[in-house]
Enzyme design. Structure first.
Site: not given
Length: 819
Positions: A666, A709
């Protein structure tokens, strides 16, 4: 998704999905209760098939994520099916009078096992009273006395006749301490030896001859006495058997008539009858001494005495023909929470007597397979597999169609004491294992018996599509959860808040989670806060309080991580710009704690041989997926820039201040942006953070944990003060997964924070550097001063410099010298 333009900040409404679920009720008390499990049609069909089919080996594995209602759905559905099934047979163990080590298993119609046990107990009680009475009766005493008198008279008559003969012959039969003897006599007196010596020789010879004759006849009579006594005993024994037979037959006749329709019981009763007759003396044992007690009293529980245990009926399984309310009881549904070997197949218990271990058939105990026989057995797969020998025993019983009892000690030859070998009990049931998907796939791959014995799987879904109809179903489900747990009803606003949290738990604004366990936990805690507030129904505020309190309890590690950044222990810039440096976002998951955190990623470049150094991998801190993501960057650079020249680059990429393992791809987009920034020598804005993976064509791909996040970077920026320049770049394909907390949405609404979706690397470069990324024109070149043009020019310079360095020293020239 179609109206969202990549590269454009999202509006607040997009950050949580539409919150209007179209619900129209006051509280869940107004809704019909949910009788089914929404979104689980596939799994429920498999459950119905497993429950309805009668074919062997169609056992079921229920797989799915914990909390999706696997256990409750399985339990409820099977109970509903089992209620319409016939009640299975009862099973008992009884003594094998021919071979006590091999007890006999007998099947009986439902409810008859207890009836047989009680009837046998009554029989033993009756015989314990009747047989002593029979042997104390006047009739028995008279008949026995007659037998004894007959033999006594016969002996006395023989001795009397011999005495008369002896008298006629002038001798006498005398009894001495050593037995009987024969001596000479004169008149009625024994002739002394000195008198005998004075008799004429002829008289002495006559007397000696008479003594020898009488002695011989006496010996014959005495030799016949044991035979007479033996015959007497035989007649007395025949009398005893006759009397006992009469008493046993009178007592057992009703029991035999009652169970004459059951051949196995009839055979057992016939064997017991004969054993009772043969051992009638057991009923004549007196309880003298300590066992009689200080105050002896009549007892009505003779069957409990040790000598009568051989006649006990050990009930293994007993079913009622109908339920407590008179309705049919149906087949059993057993859920064994501790599936040890003994709890599954049963066990044989032992008692210690003077250091020796003793057992008998009355100490055989049933297991879950006995109790579930004829119905359904629900087991937790992980627990069965972790219990020694349990999984092997379960497969053996299913495969063989019978329950054989053994212990781990016998299996490993750890017990040398004598034990029992009970008859196996025929087994016919449906076994349902409940476990996680990983366990199911491991069993399929590693256990060759599993796929044959468990032909069906019920896969419980984790999510359910978000539709207006499903929202109503979910509201009914929430109401059923609250009602079933004894909680207050939930207001429509509270239901809407729970539906929003359901989207959050599924990490998808278009999917409701089916993790009913997590929602139930929220409901229970919210009900507590509702009670504290004195409200009648669970409100939205109570749901918010419960969620916030749960996050706070689990938030210590997140707070410490944030504190390390705000105190500059971990270096994260949220202002300014810097070449080759970017804020990448990651998710940390420890136990039940899950939170997002920014990490500084840096890149350095120089001329080289096309090597891209992943420092995490070189230090053995990078996982395989992360290493793959870094390798993809080489493919992108080779395809995007200077296609007609060798890639003459040496670059290094690292997660700064990372002291643990790094896994996942990611951050590959952030790593690529840092690398291109270093090549183009253009600074990246540190007020922005990036998450997303990238492919070789420069497409930004979806990642997980997007909400955590974003919130992790937002909390750092908010702690330092939002300026309106802060934001996060996320993959365009992750927009549908956004379900952000109110604090983030409020900042976005006020223009203090931005969430920007991007679909390509070029869009991200433009936003991060403030320069257009640039696309190749018809002439094959990027626009001047664009990010891509600067990066390509740098790589071209590296290639030319490498070419010059590869020439002999005399032919090297300056940058403008022709080769």
């Amino acid at each position: 998704m179609d109206r969202i333009i990549p590269g454009t900040p999202l509006d607040p409404a997009t950050l949580a999905g539409a919150e209007d679920f179209g619900l129209s009720f006051a509280t869940t008390a107004d809704l019909d209760p949910m009788q089914d499990w929404p979104g689980q049609a596939r799994a429920l069909d498999a459950l119905h098939l497993a429950a309805d089919t009668r074919h062997a080996d169609f056992n079921l594995f229920v797989l799915g994520t914990p909390g999706t209602g696997r256990h409750s759905a399985t339990r409820t559905l099977l109970r509903g099916v089992a209620a319409d099934r016939p009640v299975p047979d009862d099973w008992v163990y009884v003594a094998n009078f021919d071979d006590p080590r091999r007890p006999v298993a007998i099947a009986l119609p439902p409810g008859q096992a207890e009836a047989l046990r009680q009837a046998v107990q009554t029989l033993i009680n009756d015989l314990a009273n009747d047989i002593p009475a029979i042997f104390d009766s006047e009739d028995y005493q008279t008949r026995r006395r007659t037998i004894e008198d007959a033999y006594s008279d016969r002996h006395e008559q023989a001795m009397s006749a011999l005495a008369d003969t002896a008298r006629e012959k002038g001798v006498a039969i005398v009894r001495t301490p050593m037995g009987f003897g024969v001596a000479a006599r004169k008149d009625d007196e024994i002739l002394p030896p000195e008198a005998y010596e004075k008799l004429p020789k002829a008289e002495q010879e006559r007397i000696d001859s008479a003594i020898d004759e009488i002695r011989q006849k006496l010996e014959e009579i005495l030799k016949e006495m044991p035979n007479g006594m033996k015959a007497q005993r035989q007649e007395v024994e025949e009398l005893n058997i006759s009397m006992a037979e009469q008493g046993v037959d009178d007592a057992i006749r009703e029991l035999q008539t009652r169970f004459e329709g059951h051949p196995a019981v009839s055979r057992y009763l016939a064997a017991m009858r004969q054993d009772l007759i043969d051992n009638a003396e057991l009923f004549l044992i007196r309880e003298d001494g300590p066992q009689a007690g200080a105050f002896p009293v009549a007892t009505t529980r003779h069957y409990k005495k040790p000598q009568f245990q051989r006649y006990a009926v050990n009930v293994m399984v007993s079913h009622r023909a109908d339920g407590p309310d008179g309705t049919p009881a149906g087949a059993p549904v057993i859920e064994e929470s501790l599936p040890t070997l003994a709890n599954l197949i049963g066990r044989i218990e032992y008692t210690s007597d003077q250091g020796a271990l003793l057992t008998d058939f009355t100490m055989i105990r049933p297991g879950a397979l006995h109790r579930a026989n004829g119905g359904f057995l629900i087991l937790d797969a992980a627990q069965v597999l972790t219990e020694p020998l349990a999984w092997d025993a379960l497969k053996r019983c299913i495969r063989g169609g019978e329950i054989s009892i053994f212990s781990a000690g016998e299996r490993f030859s750890l017990i040398s004491t004598e034990t029992l070998e009970p008859d196996p009990i025929p087994l016919k049931l449906r076994v349902v294992l409940v476990g996680e998907r990983r366990l199911y796939y491991l069993l399929v791959a590693l256990d060759p018996d599993f796929a044959r014995l468990f032909k069906l799987e019920a896969d419980f879904d984790d999510h359910m599509p978000r539709t207006p109809d499903n929202a109503v179903l979910f509201a009914r489900l929430i109401g059923s959860l609250a009602h079933g747990a004894g909680l207050r009803a939930v207001s429509v606003e509270g239901v809407s808040r729970l539906l929003s949290e359901s989207l959050r738990l599924s990490e998808d604004a278009e999917r409701f989670t089916l993790n009913l366990g997590a929602l139930s936990d929220i409901l229970h805690e919210a009900d507590h806060w509702t009670g504290k507030a004195g409200a009648d129904a669970i409100r939205q505020a109570d749901i918010d309080t419960a969620i916030a309190a749960a996050e706070r309890r689990a938030g210590r590690l997140a707070e410490q991580s944030q504190e390390a950044i705000t105190r500059a222990t971990l270096l994260i810039d949220t202002e300014g710009a810097r070449v080759g440096q970017i804020n990448a976002l990651s998710v940390l998951e420890i136990g039940k704690t899950r939170f997002g955190r920014p990490s500084r990623v840096t890149a350095r470049v120089r001329m080289g041989a096309g090597k891209l150094v992943d420092i995490e991998r070189e230090a053995d801190l990078g996982g395989p997926v992360h290493s793959k993501g870094v390798m993809i960057l080489s493919g992108y650079l080779a395809g995007q820039y200077v296609p007609d020249l060798p890639l003459s680059l040496w670059a290094s990429i690292v997660f700064e201040q990372s002291y643990g393992g790094v896994e996942g791809d990611s951050a590959s987009a952030a790593e690529l942006f840092a690398l291109i920034s270093a090549l183009a020598e253009l600074p990246i804005s540190q007020s922005l953070a990036v998450t997303g993976s990238v492919n070789q064509f420069g497409d930004i791909q979806a990642i997980g944990g997007v909400n955590e996040k974003i919130e992790g970077f937002f909390d750092i920026c908010a702690a330092r003060g939002l300026t309106g320049s802060h934001g996060v770049l996320i993959p365009h394909s992750n927009v549908k997964h956004l379900v952000l907390r109110d604090r983030v949405r409020a900042a976005v609404a006020e223009g203090q924070f931005r969430v920007i979706p991007i679909a390509t690397v070029d869009q991200g470069l433009t936003l991060l550097t403030g320069h257009p990324a640039g696309e190749r024109g018809p002439d094959g070149a990027f626009p001047a001063d664009s990010v891509n043009a600067r990066a390509e020019a740098r790589l071209s310079g590296f290639a030319q410099a490498r070419r010059r360095f590869s020439m002999p020293p005399g032919r090297r020239g300056g940058p403008g010298t022709a080769p």
